[in-house]
Enzyme design. Structure first.
Site, PDB file in Angstrom:
ATOM      1  CB  CYS A  79      25.130  18.174  -7.091  1.00 24.82           C
ATOM      2  SG  CYS A  79      26.286  17.035  -6.296  1.00 24.82           S
ATOM      3  CG  HIS A 166      22.118  18.165  -3.320  1.00 27.35           C
ATOM      4  ND1 HIS A 166      21.501  17.750  -4.483  1.00 27.35           N
ATOM      5  CD2 HIS A 166      23.265  17.447  -3.207  1.00 27.35           C
ATOM      6  CE1 HIS A 166      22.232  16.801  -5.054  1.00 27.35           C
ATOM      7  NE2 HIS A 166      23.305  16.604  -4.303  1.00 27.35           N
ATOM      8  CD  GLU A 168      18.296  19.411  -4.336  1.00 26.03           C
ATOM      9  OE1 GLU A 168      18.746  18.379  -4.853  1.00 26.03           O
ATOM     10  OE2 GLU A 168      18.870  20.518  -4.388  1.00 26.03           O
TER      11      GLU A 168
END
Length: 508
Positions: A79, A166, A168
């Site tokens: 990002c 993202h 994660e």
């Protein structure tokens, strides 16, 4: 020395989640603020640049002085990290006309190791207000979405990669696979960060460094301090002396129950009942930060008095875990200090004891896995987190013996009913809160004007973010009826349905 991934923190709310995902791959990693980076040594096999609440176009945007293009190790920007790499290398980034937030689907434009095994249309999670308008020379676009032409890219002749989303977060369906591709296939990490290795290495390290010195340690009956005590006990045996202080703000019967539990585990623990001292000093105090400071200072005073009786003590053991460390570091943005009752705060400047913190680099879920490896009983490992200041920050307003007793009873009913109906192990943290208001009620033929209890239960992985638990109405009704019928002075029970963020888990 373990292979390591360095995570550069630009202030994203997801930075700790990146670390947890990497650790789940059995790869050791550390988070460091962008402006306090360690020396890049041979143990560091790769670098991940986090997202950020800042815009690349802001004059005060976080800028790392790490010369990424001259590094000989792989880099992955996420990002803001992706935009940062573009802006620093001759590309063009500008604020978007509208913020892209939420689910999107990627289409691969170039086959590459980073996206190996990820199919076209894979769902990802976007959260950015900047857009990449022009790519630097020497880059290759790897994926796009319906909204943006650059969702992933790499520098063609360098192992420098970036994605605009993202990976994660759980909403990115193949995010873990992407991180695995980066850490294992690109960085060459073998994944040897396991609970068994951690226990063996920790015990040896503390056996070597502490030797025959004595260690004193404050215990609470919670997961962190108990697992830390197990490691130290395994290393130095009875030279570990535990001190369990009753501040009068524990859960119902907790002081006696915890002392009995520790005796059964062979830990050398001394109990100190200082409840009257704590409650007396809190009389009339309503401000939550003042409560915390009084409790912290009083604890240090009581602990120090008891610890001084231990001859030859040269070390202080603590159950500090990684989120405590990160949240207690303030670097103008990332990892701002938000709690004053962490283990890493409140220690006197002139303390002569050396610190022994076996869990300092672990997340809560890792602590539980380490505890299981050590044979810590499940009754301790499954115990919900409990705040250091105890019920003081669950009593909004004055702390009195009467209010504490009332809250203890209500809390005990709530927790016990969760265990009876099988919800306790599905919940990250739960408890009752005593509110500083009274409401009208009717009991029998009489009008009442009594206190209100709020119930709080959340689901989470590490406590950094949390959702309110959607408990069945029938369960909440049962708990409410029991509290109102059995706890004198309570005539109304409410349920907190706020998530973190924007709320916090505790009310104060």
């Amino acid at each position: 020395m373990h292979q390591q991934i360095l995570i550069v923190d630009f202030g994203s709310q997801f930075t700790q989640l990146i670390a947890r995902r990497v650790r789940e791959l059995n790869i050791y990693c550390e988070i460091h603020p962008y402006n306090k980076l360690p020396k890049i040594d041979s143990a560091i096999r790769g670098i991940i640049l986090s997202g950020s609440p800042s815009s690349c176009t802001d004059p005060n945007a976080p800028v790392s002085n790490l010369d990424i293009m001259k590094l000989d190790i792989p880099v992955l920007g996420l990002c803001y990290g992706a935009q940062f790499l573009v802006a620093k290398n001759g590309g063009k980034v500008e604020k978007s006309t509208h913020r892209e937030y939420g689910r999107a689907n990627i289409t691969k434009t170039t086959e590459d190791t980073l996206l190996a095994g990820i199919s076209d249309g894979s769902q990802v999670w976007m959260s950015h207000g900047d857009t990449i308008l022009e790519m630097p020379e020497g880059t290759t676009v790897l994926a796009k979405t319906a909204s943006i032409p650059v969702a992933a890219y790499r520098f063609t002749h360098k192992e420098i990669y970036a994605v605009q989303f993202h990976p994660e977060v759980s909403h990115s369906i193949d995010g873990t696979l992407l991180l695995e591709n980066f850490t294992k296939k690109i960085c060459g990490c073998i994944g040897d960060w396991t609970p068994a290795h951690f226990v063996t290495e920790s015990v040896k390290r503390y056996k070597d460094t502490i030797g025959k010195d004595k260690v004193i340690m404050g215990l609470s009956g919670g997961v962190d301090s108990s697992v830390a005590a197990f490691i130290l006990n395994k290393a130095i045996g009875d030279n570990l002396v535990g001190i369990f202080v009753n501040n009068g703000l524990l859960r119902k019967n907790e002081y006696q129950e915890v002392l009995e539990a520790y005796k059964g585990l062979g830990l050398n623990v001394i109990g100190v009942d200082a409840s009257d001292l704590f409650i007396g000093r809190l009389a009339g105090v309503k401000d939550p930060e003042t409560k915390r400071k009084i409790i912290g200072n009083t604890f240090i005073e009581v602990f120090d008095k008891e610890a001084s009786k231990v001859q030859g003590a040269k070390w202080l053991g603590q159950g500090t875990i990684y989120p405590d460390v990160i949240e207690s570091v303030s670097v103008n943005g990332p990892s701002v200090t938000i709690k004053s009752h962490h283990n890493v705060g409140g220690l006197p400047d002139d303390m002569e004891l050396q610190l022994a913190e076996p869990l300092r680099l672990l997340f809560k879920d890792e602590v539980r896995r380490i505890g299981a490896e050590l044979g810590v009983p499940q009754i301790i490992l499954s115990r919900h987190p409990f705040p250091g200041p105890g019920l003081a920050i669950r009593i909004i307003g004055d702390i009195t013996k009467e209010n504490v007793a009332t809250l203890q009873q209500a809390d005990a009913i709530f927790i016990e009913e969760m265990k009876i109906q099988g919800f306790y192990d599905k919940i990250w943290q739960a408890g009752a809160i005593f509110l500083p208001i009274q409401s009208v009620g009717v009991m029998g033929d009489e009008r009442t004007y009594e206190n209100v209890i709020a119930l709080r239960a959340v689901t989470s992985v590490d406590g950094m973010t949390a959702d309110w638990a959607d408990l069945p109405h029938s369960f909440l009704a049962t708990v409410s009826n029991k509290i109102i019928n059995q706890v004198k002075g309570i005539n109304r029970v409410v349920y907190d349905i706020s998530s973190k963020p924007p709320a916090t888990i505790e009310w104060e």
